[in-house]
Design a protein around this motif. Structure first.
Motif, PDB file in Angstrom:
ATOM      1  N   VAL A 186       0.784  -1.342   0.064  1.00 11.83           N
ATOM      2  CA  VAL A 186       0.162   0.137  -0.109  1.00 11.83           C
ATOM      3  C   VAL A 186       0.977   1.312   0.051  1.00 11.83           C
ATOM      4  O   VAL A 186       1.759   1.523   0.774  1.00 11.83           O
ATOM      5  CB  VAL A 186      -0.914   0.113   1.125  1.00 11.83           C
ATOM      6  CG1 VAL A 186      -1.837   1.112   1.349  1.00 11.83           C
ATOM      7  CG2 VAL A 186      -1.897  -1.195   1.136  1.00 11.83           C
ATOM      8  N   SER A 187       0.747   2.088  -0.646  1.00 13.22           N
ATOM      9  CA  SER A 187       1.584   3.430  -1.064  1.00 13.22           C
ATOM     10  C   SER A 187       1.013   4.433   0.250  1.00 13.22           C
ATOM     11  O   SER A 187       0.016   4.354   0.953  1.00 13.22           O
ATOM     12  CB  SER A 187       1.295   3.894  -2.234  1.00 13.22           C
ATOM     13  OG  SER A 187       0.284   4.613  -2.383  1.00 13.22           O
ATOM     14  N   ALA A 188       2.033   5.206   0.430  1.00 19.77           N
ATOM     15  CA  ALA A 188       1.804   6.433   1.160  1.00 19.77           C
ATOM     16  C   ALA A 188       0.577   7.289   0.308  1.00 19.77           C
ATOM     17  O   ALA A 188       0.780   7.237  -0.943  1.00 19.77           O
ATOM     18  CB  ALA A 188       2.969   7.229   1.551  1.00 19.77           C
ATOM     19  N   PRO A 189       0.135   8.168   0.840  1.00 20.04           N
ATOM     20  CA  PRO A 189      -0.857   9.232   0.112  1.00 20.04           C
ATOM     21  C   PRO A 189       0.107   9.896  -0.885  1.00 20.04           C
ATOM     22  O   PRO A 189       1.053  10.404  -0.494  1.00 20.04           O
ATOM     23  CB  PRO A 189      -1.437  10.040   1.215  1.00 20.04           C
ATOM     24  CG  PRO A 189      -1.365   9.286   2.608  1.00 20.04           C
ATOM     25  CD  PRO A 189      -0.144   8.479   2.410  1.00 20.04           C
ATOM     26  N   LEU A 190      -0.460   9.882  -2.093  1.00 18.39           N
ATOM     27  CA  LEU A 190       0.426  10.485  -3.024  1.00 18.39           C
ATOM     28  C   LEU A 190      -0.395  11.368  -3.636  1.00 18.39           C
ATOM     29  O   LEU A 190      -1.762  11.487  -3.751  1.00 18.39           O
ATOM     30  CB  LEU A 190       0.472   9.439  -4.114  1.00 18.39           C
ATOM     31  CG  LEU A 190       1.518   8.279  -4.051  1.00 18.39           C
ATOM     32  CD1 LEU A 190       1.529   7.166  -4.833  1.00 18.39           C
ATOM     33  CD2 LEU A 190       2.959   8.664  -3.881  1.00 18.39           C
ATOM     34  N   THR A 191       0.130  12.731  -4.137  1.00 16.79           N
ATOM     35  CA  THR A 191      -0.555  13.759  -4.727  1.00 16.79           C
ATOM     36  C   THR A 191      -0.143  13.951  -6.161  1.00 16.79           C
ATOM     37  O   THR A 191       0.976  13.784  -6.736  1.00 16.79           O
ATOM     38  CB  THR A 191      -0.103  15.066  -3.917  1.00 16.79           C
ATOM     39  OG1 THR A 191      -0.973  16.078  -4.576  1.00 16.79           O
ATOM     40  CG2 THR A 191       1.187  15.427  -3.999  1.00 16.79           C
TER      41      THR A 191
END
Lengths: 264, 302
Positions: B236-241
């Motif tokens: 699961v990735s970190a929140p990405l913008t």
């Protein structure tokens, strides 16, 4: 003489010292040379005459002449071994690893297997670059961003490729997932436009070299899911040189006759 | 008996023998020279070569082409064709040949765009004939495969959930906290559906099932794809913008590109090898023509 020089000559040389014997040997050698030349000339004349007869005959007349057929086959065999056997095998059985078709059966990727059809393929090749070569279509590489160079086609997802494989299995009357095959049928006749070359009844088109997908003969691989997937995902475009620019016309025709007769 | 019959060649009768051998040699030489002279390329031919159906101003019309055209045009073989069909086809082929010859006399190919394109293609093909007609050795193909190994890999496939906030996310700490909470919950093994419901997330719709890498790259955009392709299964990735807001990527399955074995890629290697060779020969030919040509270029383009 042997006494004068003090050298002991071997018996054969002593025999040749005799003038009468020597004359006979030289006469014999001369006769052998002349006869050999005559034989070579006669042979060259015969080959030249038969080549001309082979080239002048209409292609569908050739099988009716046993002598011509025999001559062509004999002439073609060493040429086949030198130029064709590397791909199609010494026994003409082909090589499915490289997509070199068998030349022994009744199945033809291009044309109907007449001497004329085979000769055209030999003369101009397949995707050889010659403007008369068989080069109307390739198998697209559906797992790439631009599957087909000739016109726009959509890529297929892995799931769609699986569905098409199931559809092909079903068409060959092998066990298949019916739901996936139904979806594969839609892809075959829709997004992938497979029907355009392989036709709606999957029997292929020997005008453009699209193989029949309903029989158990495989140009590449063994018909396993893996080999089907490789063909669909990465495409295929086999080639054959234009032998017309390498071999003589007579050699090409002899090869065509040889391949024709081997397939029967 | 045979030897006695050949008394003309007897060693005793030297003058007659010499004369005879000399005469045979001269006749053979003349025959060979004559054959070479009258069959050399470019020689004016009076007899029709056996492979041709006609010669028009010494240009051959091939018998094999005639047969192929008979089949294509009338759907009959040459033997089954009527005399009328044979005459008509021959007449058409002669007409075409003579018109082509006339067009060459008038230098038509140099002004007609289609003819120019056909001439360029014909020369390119002629230049590359050695490449197209050669059969590369297995060792050459293997060497080419090793030199271009990057070209022969499977296409990567990923199955990915691309989550975005269901409603506009405030830029405050509470919004970020919600996203981080969702990431932690997913990493702790909570189900996707539950996390989406609990943290107010939804799928972006950019990814639909399995996607090939190039398709995923187009759908996700460069920033998200760059992260996605490095992720492992279940990561699961970190929140990405990204340009359209915040994303959380959940990699369900990532099959990275794999090197294809030589055997599996052989047909492709074979085609690529020959294509490269042809292109190389065509480049060399162009360079050669360029070097020997007298070209004057406008000053602004020099």
């Amino acid at each position: 003489m042997a006494q004068r020089s003090g050298i002991e000559r071997p018996p054969a040389a002593r025999w040749l010292v005799n003038k009468r014997h020597r004359d006979r040997v030289f006469t014999l050698l001369g006769a052998v040379c002349l006869l050999s030349l005559l034989a070579i000339g006669l042979r060259a004349g015969y080959i030249s005459r038969m080549n001309a007869r082979l080239l002048r005959s209409w292609t569908d007349d050739i099988p009716r002449s046993a002598g011509l057929l025999r001559f062509a086959v004999g002439r073609a065999q060493p040429i086949y071994r030198m130029h064709c056997a590397g791909c199609h095998g010494t026994d003409l059985a082909g090589n499915r690893q490289i997509g070199a078709p068998s030349l022994r059966g009744h199945y033809w990727l291009y044309g109907n297997g007449t001497i004329g059809d085979i000769e055209q393929t030999l003369l101009y090749g397949i995707r050889s670059g010659h403007h008369k070569a068989h080069s109307l279509a390739d198998m697209p590489a559906f797992a790439t961003a631009r599957p087909y160079a000739r016109y726009a086609l959509s890529s297929l997802t892995p799931g769609e490729v699986d569905d098409v494989i199931q559809f092909l299995r079903l068409a060959e009357q092998r066990p298949a997932d019916a739901d996936a095959a139904r979806r594969g049928y839609a892809v075959y006749n829709g997004k992938a436009q497979c029907y355009d070359c392989h036709t709606s009844d999957l029997r292929g088109d020997n005008y453009i070299g699209a193989p029949n997908l309903r029989d158990d003969k495989w140009l590449y691989g063994d018909g396993s899911d893996e080999s089907l997937r490789a063909s669909i995902e990465y495409g295929r475009a086999g080639s054959c040189p234009a032998w017309g620019s390498i071999l003589s016309r007579a050699a090409v025709r002899a090869l065509a006759v040889y391949i024709y007769s081997s397939s029967r | 008996v045979f030897l006695s019959k050949l008394k003309y060649l007897s060693w005793d009768q030297r003058p007659r023998r010499s004369l005879l051998i000399g005469a045979i040699g001269a006749a053979l030489g003349l025959a060979i020279a004559g054959f070479g002279l009258f069959t050399a390329a470019g020689t004016q031919r009076r007899a029709l070569p056996p492979e041709d159906i006609a010669l028009a101003n010494q240009h051959p019309i091939l018998r094999s082409d005639y047969e192929a055209q008979m089949l294509a045009r009338f759907n009959v073989t040459a033997t089954a064709a009527t005399p009328e069909q044979r005459r008509q086809l021959l007449d058409d082929m002669l007409r075409e040949e003579l018109f082509v010859q006339r067009a060459l006399e008038l230098d038509e190919p140099s002004i007609d765009p289609d003819a120019r394109a056909a001439l360029v293609a014909a020369v390119q093909q002629q230049v590359a004939v050695d490449a197209t007609s050669s059969i590369p050795a297995e060792a050459q193909l293997r060497q080419y495969y090793q030199q271009h190994s990057g070209k022969y890999s499977t296409v990567g496939v990923m199955t990915l959930a691309d989550l975005i906030p269901a409603a506009a996310l405030g830029g405050d700490a509470a919004g970020m906290g919600r996203l981080n909470g969702a990431v932690n919950a997913l990493r702790q093994g909570q189900s996707l559906a539950r996390v989406m419901a609990e943290y107010g997330l939804r799928e972006s719709g950019k990814m639909n099932g399995e996607q090939l890498y190039f398709a995923a790259q187009i759908n996700l955009g460069e920033i998200l794809f760059a992260t996605a392709q490095r992720m492992s299964d279940a990561e699961v990735s970190a929140p990405l913008t990204a340009s359209d807001g915040w994303h959380i990527l959940v990699m369900l399955k990532n099959a990275r590109p794999q090197q294809r074995a030589f055997g599996a890629a052989r047909s492709q290697v074979y085609n690529d090898y020959k294509s490269d060779l042809e292109a190389q020969m065509q480049r060399s030919e162009y360079q050669y023509l360029r070097d020997r040509a007298d070209i004057i270029i406008a000053p602004e383009l020099r």
